[in-house]
Design an enzyme around this catalytic site. Structure first.
Site, PDB file in Angstrom:
ATOM      1  N   ASP A 121      35.923  35.018  33.732  1.00 52.58           N
ATOM      2  CA  ASP A 121      37.127  34.682  34.495  1.00 52.58           C
ATOM      3  C   ASP A 121      37.993  33.817  33.598  1.00 52.58           C
ATOM      4  O   ASP A 121      37.549  32.770  33.131  1.00 52.58           O
ATOM      5  CB  ASP A 121      36.765  33.878  35.757  1.00 52.58           C
ATOM      6  CG  ASP A 121      36.088  34.756  36.800  1.00 52.58           C
ATOM      7  OD1 ASP A 121      36.178  35.993  36.683  1.00 52.58           O
ATOM      8  OD2 ASP A 121      35.461  34.206  37.721  1.00 52.58           O
TER       9      ASP A 121
ATOM     10  N   ASP B 232      37.419  41.940  47.052  1.00 47.54           N
ATOM     11  CA  ASP B 232      36.862  40.654  47.476  1.00 47.54           C
ATOM     12  C   ASP B 232      36.753  40.692  48.991  1.00 47.54           C
ATOM     13  O   ASP B 232      37.705  41.070  49.677  1.00 47.54           O
ATOM     14  CB  ASP B 232      37.792  39.512  47.055  1.00 47.54           C
ATOM     15  CG  ASP B 232      37.949  39.436  45.543  1.00 47.54           C
ATOM     16  OD1 ASP B 232      36.983  39.771  44.836  1.00 47.54           O
ATOM     17  OD2 ASP B 232      39.039  39.044  45.076  1.00 47.54           O
TER      18      ASP B 232
END
Lengths: 195, 491
Positions: B251, B370
């Site tokens: 990330d 998500d």
């Protein structure tokens, strides 16, 4: 100089990065004259059979590839377009290696994505110093059916199918050597050393 | 060919009927759960369970036993018997039962089947066609309808049915030969057909195998020891050497790898190019690089960083974050990415997924999702988990598969960075719903979490960040552990 055929869809950068790493000169091009003069040709693979053949036609490369006498490496889709025909978009392919390309049909996931073993069935310069049952990286939904005499390596995904093939100066892998770590680079290096 | 052992439950016991006759039930075991475990140990990847009491009474009777079975085996479970409304179907499917079998309703309530397929997808809804000659039999084989199976099959095709279990009741439990004629006719219509009834010995299995049938259910022949199950499995097993993938995730925020908890509290974890190279050398099967600030700050993904990473990495490499158009995708691929991950932009503009997969091929398009559970349903979240949408995750995964996604990267937000394990029930439901590879993300903490995501959840790949960044576990340790647990990995 190696010509990497640019047909507007392949993962050309990955192949170029791998050749950079190997310190080999290359040019990315769709120019007929440059490809004609190249001492090797790589057709990197991604995208769809119909589209790839269309782009090759547009660039006037079909006959050139069919008649080339320099070492040629097809990767992934680049293997499939060497066949006689492909079920993907009902495409008439280059017809260099007799065979047809079919879609996987089983309860296994499609596309096949990931690392799978290649069992070497025949000796070849392309696979020199590469152990039998080595893992390579695959991403595809279609596979080739061809005669044993053209097969150097096979893989199991529900069925057993050819994943390294060779006829005369034409070589091809269903997996992506440029994405298969050190062993993939080794295979590419073997190709670069072919004369 | 799939060989599927059958467990028929009557009064809580494991029985076999002969030609569907309840009064001729013969008991083989007092413990169906144990039976399922035994089949799994012998190599079954899928088990067929029928609640006979349920079939008779029209509602589930042995639910508790089936729930226990679900908890006791990672095999794909298909359940039939008494599933005649949406509520019962939902109860089973939410439990993580992979597939439900609808029989009686094919005659009485075709609309229910259509609703179920619309809601859960054709992979989770199997149609059980029980035949007496060419007529359909219903209500636990107590009633023969006037419906011809082929004309019914054509209707089923129209509403999206894919899998059919075809039982010739005159052959069931008779240990004679199966009647292949209806099977062939159904296959010719394009169904995946599982043969049930009359498979008496290993030679029949050999014969079916050479004729390339999709699957066969084994009942009495197993219980009467006419067929050795392990032998049947060995004979029909397809070799698949594809490994499960371990994918470290980077990330990235402001050119640095960061890691948060539940998408918040970000801490610095290293340089993207360096970490990427380190993981590739350590045996990672792929890398995922998510520019987590890209969407929020409306930045384009940083192609120069992608380039820097790609120059030194010769394993597959996915890039996501802020990708909004085919043009963005082109740029990222040109910079050296092999695949791109689309999240928010795909939800806001589903056409993008279609256009991208058409132009670059499905193999190139990973849809990242998500999700978080709200009142019993999982919803899709966008903008790095900050915005809830009305989309339910089970609907969205089917939609993205149709749009041409090649893979799904699924993150359970509530597990992200918590090291409490993947959400395996959710994974299981998603893996049974679509046929494209699923990458599990969010929650990896212990080695066993990875094993469970693969075995219990059915994931094709597992993605993790914290556990690798902070040197808690190396990729090699993890792969060795998985291999020891009979999971195929590349070492």
């Amino acid at each position: 100089m190696i010509a990497i055929i640019n047909y507007q869809a392949g993962n050309i950068t990955s192949v170029a990065n791998a050749l950079n790493k190997l310190g080999v000169d290359y040019v990315i091009t769709a120019d007929k004259e440059i490809i004609r003069k190249a001492d090797k040709i790589i057709f990197p693979g991604q995208g769809r059979a119909g589209q790839a053949i269309k782009e090759l036609k547009k660039a006037g490369l079909i006959d050139l590839i069919k008649n080339t006498s320099v070492p040629f490496l097809g990767i992934c889709l680049g293997l499939q377009i060497l066949a006689t025909s492909s079920d993907e978009d009902n495409t008439r392919c280059l017809g260099i290696i007799p065979g047809t390309v079919k879609k996987f049909s089983s309860e296994l996931k499609i596309p096949q994505i990931g690392w799978n073993k290649v069992n070497l069935t025949k000796r070849s310069f392309l696979t020199q110093d590469i152990p039998d049952s080595t893992y390579f990286y695959f991403v595809h939904s279609y596979y080739l059916i061809t005669e044993n005499k053209y097969i150097i390596g096979k893989t199991n995904y529900d069925i057993e199918y050819p994943t390294i093939i060779n006829k005369n100066n034409f070589y091809a892998t269903q997996f992506h050597p440029e994405k298969s770590g050190d062993v993939g680079l080794k295979l590419l290096n073997n190709f670069c050393k072919l004369c | 060919m799939l060989v599927i052992p059958a467990i028929d439950i009557l009064n809580g016991k494991c029985v076999r009927l002969t030609q569907g006759n309840f009064s001729l039930a013969k008991k083989y075991s007092n413990n169906p759960v144990q039976m399922a475990k035994r089949f799994t140990q012998a190599g079954a990847t899928r088990i067929h369970i029928v609640d006979l009491d349920g079939a008779k009474s029209g509602k589930p009777i042995n639910f508790t036993l089936i729930k226990k079975t679900r908890q006791s085996t990672p095999a794909i479970l298909e359940i039939g018997g008494g599933i005649r409304n949406l509520k019962t179907a939902k109860t089973y499917l939410d439990l993580g039962i992979d597939k439900i079998i609808i029989g009686t309703s094919v005659i009485k309530n075709l609309k229910l089947i259509k609703n179920l397929i619309d809601k859960y997808g054709s992979q989770r809804i199997i149609i059980g066609l029980d035949l007496n000659k060419d007529k359909i039999v219903i209500n636990g084989w107590k009633k023969t309808s006037q419906q011809n199976y082929l004309s019914l099959a054509k209707k089923l095709k129209k509403i999206g049915t894919r899998e059919i279990i075809c039982t010739d009741i005159s052959r069931d439990g008779m240990l004679s030969n199966p009647n292949l004629e209806p099977i062939k006719k159904l296959q010719a219509l394009g169904f995946w057909v599982i043969i049930s009834g009359g498979i008496a010995n290993i030679n029949t299995i050999k014969k079916l195998q050479t004729q390339k049938f999709y699957g066969a259910i084994l009942g009495k022949a197993l219980y009467e020891n006419k067929i050795n199950f392990k032998q049947a499995i060995k004979l029909t097993k397809t070799t698949n050497n594809l490994t499960k993938r371990i994918i470290p995730c980077l990330d990235v925020k402001n050119n640095q790898v960061v890691k948060g908890i539940k998408f918040k509290k970000l801490t610095f974890a290293g340089d993207p190019a360096e970490l990427g190279k380190k993981y590739a050398e350590a045996g990672a099967d792929e890398l995922v690089f998510l520019d987590i600030t890209a969407t929020l700050e409306k930045r384009k993904t940083l192609c120069s960083m992608v380039q820097k990473i790609a120059n030194n990495i010769f394993i597959p490499f996915t890039v996501g974050g802020g990708i909004k158009s085919v043009k963005d995708i082109s740029a990222v691929l040109k910079a050296g990415a092999d695949k791109i991950a689309i999240n928010t932009a795909g939800v806001l503009n589903p056409k993008l997924i279609k256009q991208a997969s058409k132009k670059f091929g499905s193999q190139c398009i990973v849809v990242a999702i998500d999700t978080k559970k709200v009142n019993n349903d999982y919803f899709v979240y966008i903008n790095s988990g900050k915005t809830k949408t009305k989309l339910k995750v089970l609907d969205w995964v089917r939609q993205v598969e149709k749009l041409g996604a090649g893979e799904i990267l699924l993150t359970a937000i509530d597990r992200d960075g918590t090291k409490s394990g993947f959400d395996n029930n959710l994974l299981r439901q998603i893996c049974s719903t679509v046929n494209i590879p699923i990458i599990a993300s969010g929650g990896a903490g212990k080695l066993a979490d990875f094993k469970n995501a693969i075995i219990k959840g059915g994931a094709d790949a597992v993605l993790a960040a914290s556990i690798f960044h902070y040197n808690k576990k190396t990729i090699n340790t993890l792969k060795k552990y998985l291999k020891k647990n009979n999971i195929n990995v590349r070492i």
